[in-house]
Design a protein around this motif. Structure first.
Motif, PDB file in Angstrom:
ATOM      1  N   ALA A  65       0.817  -1.219   0.000  1.00 27.67           N
ATOM      2  CA  ALA A  65       0.000   0.000   0.000  1.00 27.67           C
ATOM      3  C   ALA A  65       0.845   1.261   0.000  1.00 27.67           C
ATOM      4  O   ALA A  65       0.414   2.319  -0.487  1.00 27.67           O
ATOM      5  CB  ALA A  65      -0.933  -0.012   1.210  1.00 27.67           C
ATOM      6  N   THR A  66       2.077   1.199   0.547  1.00 27.82           N
ATOM      7  CA  THR A  66       2.917   2.401   0.667  1.00 27.82           C
ATOM      8  C   THR A  66       4.184   2.344  -0.167  1.00 27.82           C
ATOM      9  O   THR A  66       4.883   3.354  -0.288  1.00 27.82           O
ATOM     10  CB  THR A  66       3.298   2.613   2.134  1.00 27.82           C
ATOM     11  N   ARG A  67       4.516   1.222  -0.740  1.00 36.65           N
ATOM     12  CA  ARG A  67       5.720   1.126  -1.553  1.00 36.65           C
ATOM     13  C   ARG A  67       5.568   0.018  -2.595  1.00 36.65           C
ATOM     14  O   ARG A  67       4.768  -0.913  -2.435  1.00 36.65           O
ATOM     15  CB  ARG A  67       6.948   0.859  -0.689  1.00 36.65           C
ATOM     16  N   MET A  68       6.381   0.158  -3.648  1.00 35.67           N
ATOM     17  CA  MET A  68       6.381  -0.825  -4.734  1.00 35.67           C
ATOM     18  C   MET A  68       7.777  -0.864  -5.326  1.00 35.67           C
ATOM     19  O   MET A  68       8.356   0.194  -5.649  1.00 35.67           O
ATOM     20  CB  MET A  68       5.354  -0.461  -5.803  1.00 35.67           C
ATOM     21  N   ILE A  69       8.325  -2.062  -5.494  1.00 29.67           N
ATOM     22  CA  ILE A  69       9.670  -2.253  -6.022  1.00 29.67           C
ATOM     23  C   ILE A  69       9.571  -3.107  -7.280  1.00 29.67           C
ATOM     24  O   ILE A  69       8.977  -4.192  -7.262  1.00 29.67           O
ATOM     25  CB  ILE A  69      10.594  -2.924  -4.989  1.00 29.67           C
ATOM     26  N   ALA A  70      10.152  -2.622  -8.354  1.00 28.11           N
ATOM     27  CA  ALA A  70      10.201  -3.344  -9.628  1.00 28.11           C
ATOM     28  C   ALA A  70      11.652  -3.556 -10.020  1.00 28.11           C
ATOM     29  O   ALA A  70      12.466  -2.627  -9.951  1.00 28.11           O
ATOM     30  CB  ALA A  70       9.471  -2.569 -10.715  1.00 28.11           C
ATOM     31  N   LYS A  71      11.968  -4.798 -10.433  1.00 24.13           N
ATOM     32  CA  LYS A  71      13.328  -5.138 -10.833  1.00 24.13           C
ATOM     33  C   LYS A  71      13.281  -5.919 -12.140  1.00 24.13           C
ATOM     34  O   LYS A  71      12.289  -6.573 -12.463  1.00 24.13           O
ATOM     35  CB  LYS A  71      14.006  -5.980  -9.749  1.00 24.13           C
ATOM     36  N   CYS A  72      14.372  -5.830 -12.873  1.00 33.32           N
ATOM     37  CA  CYS A  72      14.492  -6.623 -14.101  1.00 33.32           C
ATOM     38  C   CYS A  72      14.685  -8.084 -13.716  1.00 33.32           C
ATOM     39  O   CYS A  72      15.450  -8.410 -12.793  1.00 33.32           O
ATOM     40  CB  CYS A  72      15.660  -6.124 -14.931  1.00 33.32           C
TER      41      CYS A  72
END
Length: 648
Positions: free
Chosen positions: A14-21
């Motif tokens: 709800a407060t953060r989102m991490i995207a990685k290859c």
């Protein structure tokens, strides 16, 4: 997706989102989060550089994404093949997609289109009034189902004013009738009436939506069509039979002489086929019985088949969208033919000239002699015909039937002049073609501008099962190769019965051919003289008591002719590698001193091909006899498809 990379979301909270290859050694990373100063998302950290190669296994290319990107292409071409669609996505999006994903994407687009056009049946009355308002003189009939209480749609007939006026102005008085199925969610069939213009092309006259193709719907359609095109004695002819190559020569024969010659040739090649064809009335499909005056020698219904192919895309749509697509295609076709006719500089239409030129080539084999006036005698191979140029008649009847001079007549015309235009019927001229396309369809307003009908809205009909068994495969032509199959052919296999060892049948039908085998008999022992026994010895058999051998439950005692050892010897090599079924039986007889007895034992194993028998003669003392039988376990037969799979 634009850079052809595969991104994976490791944190999605709800407060953060991490995207990685997803590539292991790639450093690309993006983190988004919210802070106390604002409620919007902000990029906290971002590593922009990609060190991974382009990926084709991108899972972000979902069915929903494909449906959004290619929605217009799928709607414009509903029959877009999945393989072509797959190649296009690979070239434009650099992604490998599976066939099931493409099917889901097409279903999303088509379902969205169908959902947006749901309830079109309730607008049919408004569509009827709009057609009558914009095209005065048209015939638009809607029939609802009168059996139920609800207002359920049943049939709709459309014949626009320009179409029927153009047919009566320049088309020949021959109409082709045919029906085709809808390919979308709309239930029912589409009936059509197609005419022929001066250039020998299709001219749509009327079309109708019916619940199913039966005699009642055809009578209703033909009755309305006859009123629109002013046909008092019925339509000229409709031939819907698919003629083979051999039958086609007989069907196109214009006179009885050529019909009998073609009949003899067919009987010589295929006697059974000729006999089967003659069981039908040739006056319904052969040109030798056609009425004169229609100027049409066609014996097939290819015009209607061309029309069904022409509107194949429209048959995917709901009812109003489909009818509008057909009307718009007819309107555009009339405009295109009007423009095309302006560039013609001949008196006869181009397609007719091509046919006449082929007849001119055939006339080289026709030798004509004149009587001094307008009558000729023409020798064509072994046949002889008479021609009258003043009456435009030939004894082969083709000139009177089609309105075009036959090769016999052309050889006579060239005897006097080289001009053929005056000997061709006026219905094939460019002037008649222009008369046909003088009348144009009038445009329609959009659905929001249609008149509002006061009648109760119609409801969509339920599913109607078509007559006959549904066909899973199309009918192939006689010259076409049969469909390939993986099942191994058993043609030429010699069948041998396991019971009687004869060929030509199996064990299930053996009793029907040779009669049932005799019932099993009980084994017995010869009577012996009554004597006294010791206390341990059993009672000796009397003259009237047979000796019964207590056998195993799987043993059937028999002394018939079938209980032989021939099958056991024949299968000895195979039995060494198969699972064996073993059974045994024993019997004992006690006599007094110098007593005599005879013991016969026979044993059969059920469902086997082996049997055994033992015969023992006793002259005194005690003796014991035994018998055993062995046979391979019967293997259950598999269905043909499973058997073929195991063989592969």
């Amino acid at each position: 997706m634009v850079e052809r990379k595969l991104i994976k979301f490791y944190k999605n909270e709800a407060t953060r989102m991490i995207a990685k290859c997803e590539w292991t050694t790639c450093a690309w990373r993006c983190m988004l989060s919210t802070n106390s100063r604002t409620s919007s998302w902000q990029i906290s950290s971002f590593i922009q550089e990609h060190t991974c190669p382009p990926r084709r296994d991108n899972r972000l290319v979902t069915a929903k994404r494909v449906a959004e990107k290619y929605e217009k292409f799928i709607l414009a071409n509903p029959s877009w093949s999945l393989e072509r669609m797959r190649q296009t996505i690979q070239e434009e999006m650099f992604a490998d997609v599976s066939i099931p994903k493409l099917k889901r994407a097409k279903s999303i687009v088509l379902q969205k289109a169908l959902d947006s056009t749901k309830g079109q049946y309730k607008h049919l009355y408004s569509y009827q009034e709009e057609l009558l308002r914009s095209n005065p003189g048209s015939t638009v009939v809607i029939k609802r189902d009168t059996e139920g209480v609800d207002h359920v749609f049943q049939r709709m007939y459309i014949c626009l004013d320009a179409c029927k006026r153009g047919f009566k102005a320049g088309c020949r008085k021959v109409v082709g009738l045919d029906g085709c199925f809808f390919k979308g969610a709309t239930n029912g069939e589409l009936l059509c009436a197609i005419g022929r213009d001066a250039n020998n092309q299709m001219y749509p006259i009327a079309w109708a939506v019916v619940e199913k193709e039966n005699n009642d719907s055809w009578d209703w359609f033909r009755d309305l069509l006859s009123r629109d095109i002013d046909v008092e004695d019925g339509l000229d002819r409709v031939i819907r039979r698919r003629n083979g190559e051999a039958l086609r020569y007989r069907a196109k024969a214009p006179c009885m002489t050529l019909f009998n010659l073609a009949k003899a040739g067919l009987a010589k090649r295929t006697p059974q086929g000729a006999q089967g064809i003659m069981q039908t009335d040739p006056s319904l499909w052969s040109g030798a019985w056609f009425r004169l005056g229609s100027n049409c020698d066609s014996v097939d219904n290819n015009m209607c088949e061309s029309f069904n192919k022409w509107i194949v895309e429209a048959r995917f749509y709901p009812i109003i969208t489909m009818l509008e697509a057909i009307r718009r295609k007819v309107m555009v076709r009339i405009q295109q033919n009007r423009t095309k006719a302006e560039s013609w500089n001949t008196l006869i239409c181009p397609n007719i000239l091509k046919k006449v030129n082929s007849y001119i080539t055939l006339s080289s084999s026709c030798h004509a002699i004149c009587n001094g006036q307008h009558q000729f005698e023409v020798q064509h191979f072994a046949n002889r015909f008479t021609v009258d140029l003043s009456k435009k008649q030939c004894s082969c009847r083709y000139w009177q039937l089609s309105g075009l001079p036959c090769p016999h007549a052309i050889s006579c015309i060239f005897y006097k002049t080289n001009s053929l235009a005056q000997y061709i019927a006026p219905c094939h001229s460019v002037a008649e073609f222009k008369k046909t396309y003088t009348y144009c369809l009038q445009p329609l307003e959009g659905m929001t501008s249609w008149p509002v009908s006061n009648r109760p809205p119609l409801k969509a009909p339920g599913y109607v099962r078509m007559p006959g068994r549904p066909k899973k495969e199309r009918i192939r032509e006689p010259t076409e190769k049969p469909k390939s199959t993986r099942q191994i052919s058993r043609v030429g296999t010699v069948i041998r019965c396991r019971k009687c060892k004869q060929i030509g049948h199996n064990r299930s039908t053996c009793d029907k051919r040779n009669g049932p085998a005799p019932n099993t008999a009980n084994s017995g022992a010869a009577p012996s003289a009554p004597t006294h026994h010791s206390q341990a010895a059993p009672k000796a058999p009397s003259h009237h008591e047979p000796v019964h051998a207590p056998a195993h439950t799987d043993i059937v005692q028999s002394n018939t002719q079938e209980s032989t050892t021939t099958s056991k010897k024949r299968k000895a090599a195979q039995m060494s590698t198969k699972k064996m079924l073993c059974s045994s039986a024993k019997a004992s007889v006690h006599t007094t001193v110098r007593g005599q007895a005879q013991l016969n034992l026979n044993a059969n194993a059920p469902l086997s091909q082996a049997s055994s028998s033992v015969s023992i003669n006793l002259t005194g003392g005690n003796a014991e006899g035994s018998v055993s039988a062995q046979a391979p376990v019967k293997r259950a037969k598999l269905p043909p498809r499973r058997r073929a799979t195991q063989q592969q």
